[in-house]
Design a protein around this motif. Sequence first.
Motif, short mmCIF file in Angstrom:
data_model
loop_
_atom_site.label_atom_id
_atom_site.label_comp_id
_atom_site.label_asym_id
_atom_site.label_seq_id
_atom_site.Cartn_x
_atom_site.Cartn_y
_atom_site.Cartn_z
N GLU A 158 0.82 -1.31 -0.13
CA GLU A 158 0.00 0.16 -0.08
C GLU A 158 0.91 1.22 0.02
N GLU A 159 2.18 1.07 0.54
CA GLU A 159 2.91 2.19 0.52
C GLU A 159 3.77 2.14 -0.32
N ASP A 160 3.80 3.26 -1.52
CA ASP A 160 4.61 3.38 -2.48
C ASP A 160 4.62 2.10 -3.61
N GLY A 161 3.46 1.54 -3.48
CA GLY A 161 3.41 0.45 -4.45
C GLY A 161 2.08 0.04 -5.07
N ALA A 162 0.96 0.72 -4.46
CA ALA A 162 -0.47 0.55 -5.06
C ALA A 162 -0.74 -0.85 -5.20
N GLY A 163 -0.38 -1.76 -4.23
CA GLY A 163 -0.92 -3.17 -4.43
C GLY A 163 -2.34 -3.68 -4.95
N LYS A 164 -3.17 -2.71 -4.50
CA LYS A 164 -4.57 -2.80 -4.91
C LYS A 164 -4.93 -2.51 -6.15
N ALA A 165 -4.34 -1.38 -6.89
CA ALA A 165 -4.37 -1.05 -8.08
C ALA A 165 -4.18 -2.29 -9.14
N HIS A 166 -2.98 -3.01 -8.78
CA HIS A 166 -2.67 -4.05 -9.61
C HIS A 166 -3.66 -5.12 -9.32
N MET A 167 -4.34 -5.28 -8.21
CA MET A 167 -5.17 -6.45 -8.13
C MET A 167 -6.60 -6.11 -8.60
N ALA A 168 -7.00 -4.61 -8.73
CA ALA A 168 -8.15 -4.00 -9.39
C ALA A 168 -7.93 -4.15 -10.76
N ARG A 169 -6.95 -3.98 -11.36
CA ARG A 169 -6.79 -4.21 -12.93
C ARG A 169 -7.04 -5.60 -13.29
N ALA A 170 -6.63 -6.60 -12.35
CA ALA A 170 -6.78 -8.08 -12.68
C ALA A 170 -8.38 -8.36 -12.48
N GLY A 171 -8.95 -7.48 -11.83
CA GLY A 171 -10.29 -7.75 -11.86
C GLY A 171 -10.74 -8.71 -10.40
N LEU A 172 -9.89 -8.47 -9.35
CA LEU A 172 -10.13 -9.41 -8.47
C LEU A 172 -11.20 -8.90 -7.37
N PHE A 173 -11.29 -7.67 -7.46
CA PHE A 173 -12.60 -7.15 -6.68
C PHE A 173 -14.07 -7.00 -7.40
N ASP A 174 -13.99 -7.39 -8.76
CA ASP A 174 -15.40 -7.13 -9.32
C ASP A 174 -16.42 -7.93 -9.06
N HIS A 175 -16.20 -9.03 -8.20
CA HIS A 175 -17.24 -9.80 -8.02
C HIS A 175 -17.93 -9.57 -6.82
N LEU A 176 -17.49 -8.72 -6.03
CA LEU A 176 -17.76 -8.68 -4.59
C LEU A 176 -19.10 -7.68 -4.60
N ASP A 177 -19.92 -8.14 -3.55
CA ASP A 177 -21.24 -7.55 -3.36
C ASP A 177 -21.03 -6.44 -2.27
N ALA A 178 -20.03 -6.45 -1.35
CA ALA A 178 -19.73 -5.65 -0.43
C ALA A 178 -18.28 -5.76 0.20
N ALA A 179 -17.36 -4.57 0.16
CA ALA A 179 -15.85 -4.78 0.35
C ALA A 179 -15.71 -3.71 1.62
N PHE A 180 -15.30 -4.07 2.62
CA PHE A 180 -15.00 -3.56 3.74
C PHE A 180 -13.56 -3.40 4.32
N CYS A 181 -13.16 -2.28 4.68
CA CYS A 181 -11.85 -2.04 5.31
C CYS A 181 -11.64 -1.27 6.26
N TRP A 182 -10.68 -1.15 7.00
CA TRP A 182 -10.60 -0.20 8.14
C TRP A 182 -9.04 0.28 8.22
N HIS A 183 -8.68 1.28 8.93
CA HIS A 183 -7.54 1.82 9.14
C HIS A 183 -7.19 2.37 10.61
N PRO A 184 -6.22 1.83 11.19
CA PRO A 184 -5.54 2.27 12.50
C PRO A 184 -5.63 3.88 12.75
N ASP A 185 -5.99 4.46 13.45
CA ASP A 185 -6.07 6.03 13.79
C ASP A 185 -6.00 6.41 15.18
N GLY A 186 -6.00 7.69 15.42
CA GLY A 186 -6.21 8.16 16.62
C GLY A 186 -7.96 8.48 16.94
N THR A 187 -8.88 8.34 15.94
CA THR A 187 -10.15 8.63 16.23
C THR A 187 -11.02 7.21 15.69
#
Length: 470
Positions: free
Chosen positions: A145-174
């Motif tokens: 994710e840092e300086d590589g855009a791994g998900k962009a490579h995966m998106a271009r390969a169509g790996l997310f296209d079939h999902l009905d819902a995608a969830f993610c989170w990120h650590p934060d202070g809030t």
Amino acid sequence: MQLIQEIQAIAAQKEPVIQALSQQIWQYAELNWQEQRSCQATIQALEAEGFSIAPCAAGLDTAFVAHYGDKGPVIGFLGEYDALAGLSQQAAQPTQQTVEGHAAGHGCGHNMLGAGAFGAAAILKELVARGLVNAQVEFFGCPAEEDGAGKAHMARAGLFDHLDAAFCWHPDGTNQVIGTGTLAVMGVKYAFTGITAHAAAAPYAGRSALDAAELMNVGCNYLREHMIPDARLHYAYLDTGGAAPNVVPDHAAVHYYIRAPRTSQMLELFERVNKVAQGAALMTETQMEYTILDACSDFVPNRPLSQLLADCLAQLGGPDFDEADRQLAAQFQQTIPPRQRQDNLVNACLSSGLHQADYAPLVLDDHTPPYLHQPWVAEMGSTDLGDASYCAPTAQCYIACAALGTGGHTWQMTAQANSSIGRKGTIRAAMVLALAGARAAGDPELLRQARQAFEEDVPNGYTCPLPPRQ
């Protein structure tokens, strides 16, 4: 309430595995594209839960897709595990102390992100196994994710296209669900080639590549006046051509980040920066070549899924911090100048609707603000989750895993990513995402609305901003 109680019980049962995975990835602290051990540890944890694994997803050595179930809506959880260079730090230590023999550290908390997303997938899988939820559960191991855009490579390969819902989170202070966009970003290396010469005896025989790089930077400084306010240009020298002042440098290179609120705007700005670089080469009679190092799209928040995720966060509440956690957080806060703490909360206020005064008395966030859908606003940061959001309905939340005012990409975040504060945030994230996934899977009308909103938000589909892989 029964579903929440089931999730709480399963989370308690699986917490030792979730936290062990987080700590393991934290200790490995592997840089982008080098996350072999972190990737394998996550795969092993998923295999132990009964998931089938498709390794090397999109042709990437440290990417994979895990799957469980054979019927029902497909619910995806996206995890990361790459670290950052130069951010080694002792666990839970509120003074700056590196770990001997380690240079990298999880200054963005991706050890928690990956482990928490794994926890959500494991909890939802258990609900499916018990017959309480009808769903197919997928976990995506996303590298770089840092300086590589791994998900962009995966998106271009169509790996997310079939999902009905995608969830993610990120650590934060809030604690909050993100209803804003993010900045699309492109990382580009501009390399100039000139002619070397003796800088005193025959400077006229040389053509300075360093002059070209400096003139490019000057040109981009003038360009800033004539680009949209929310766009960003920033750069660092990769090559200054050498350290000898009496030699005309025949090589120099700069690394640019080009950002804008929409991918189309970023690509337009990229063309303008290219013209500046070409002009600098013409002025200095040098040659210029550029290489796109990485690129990712802006984030498109899906309103129905994001509202669902916010409701789940409000019901479960923020992490269960105790007095010891608050004392530790106060120690970390003391290492961050007050003005810097305030600046680190600017984006939080933007997307939560709260004010600095709401956060001021706290060392750890206990808010769970209502969801604010404002996709026309851009958070001043970038994430390759944006590429996934152009392929499937996607929602993302932040969960408090650090003292309020802690900035990302800092030693303070590295330290808290392996502390009681981070551990409590990680398990709460797993529960919130699992609850959202379970409720989405059981609500066909919600999924229909999410798909409709997605199609309205992304009418032209996905165009990967990365060039084709060589």
